[in-house]
Enzyme design. Structure first.
Site, short mmCIF file in Angstrom:
data_model
loop_
_atom_site.label_atom_id
_atom_site.label_comp_id
_atom_site.label_asym_id
_atom_site.label_seq_id
_atom_site.Cartn_x
_atom_site.Cartn_y
_atom_site.Cartn_z
N LYS A 99 0.90 -1.12 0.43
CA LYS A 99 0.20 0.15 0.06
C LYS A 99 0.77 1.43 -0.34
O LYS A 99 0.32 1.81 -0.34
CB LYS A 99 -0.76 -0.20 0.85
CG LYS A 99 -2.06 -1.14 0.95
CD LYS A 99 -3.15 -0.62 2.71
CE LYS A 99 -3.83 -1.73 2.01
NZ LYS A 99 -5.42 -1.15 2.99
N THR A 100 2.42 1.30 0.35
CA THR A 100 2.94 2.46 0.87
C THR A 100 4.46 2.10 0.05
O THR A 100 4.86 1.05 -0.73
CB THR A 100 3.34 2.82 1.45
OG1 THR A 100 3.75 1.80 2.32
CG2 THR A 100 2.07 2.70 2.58
#
Length: 116
Positions: free
Chosen positions: A64-65
């Site tokens: 997600k990051t």
């Protein structure tokens, strides 16, 4: 599933989440917008008797990051012969905990600090 679609005009009635964003995420002064999204996990509530199952972390590596992406690109993970990405056994089931500075929030900035 067919019954749910028929009852709801061809869709599944999922809750909508609003996320305040800017058109250009790199420029906090750019036009403000609302991002509307649904969480597919919420669909479980639409199916009577449905339950969730726990998938162990060794079966997936969420990205997600850029912190997650850097971990996945590191030697903490291995590509198997059948093209699965798995946590290196030397990690004893513990994925790396990477915290990049906010300057590396976007992939292009993160890649500038990575050797080829």
């Amino acid at each position: 599933l067919k019954g749910i679609f028929e009852k709801n005009g061809g869709s599944i009635p999922l809750p909508v989440m609003k996320n305040a964003k800017t058109v250009d995420p790199r420029d906090k002064n750019s036009q403000k917008v609302l991002q509307l999204e649904t969480a597919m996990g919420a669909a479980i509530s639409c199916f009577e008797g449905a339950t969730a199952i726990v998938i162990p972390r060794e079966r997936f590596a969420p990205v997600k990051t850029t912190n997650d992406l850097l971990a996945l690109r590191s030697d903490a993970y291995q590509l198997t012969k059948d093209f699965r990405i798995v946590l290196n056994s030397a990690r004893n089931g513990v994925p790396p905990n990477i915290k990049l500075d906010g300057r590396y929030k976007f992939v292009d900035a993160m890649e500038k600090i990575m050797p080829e």
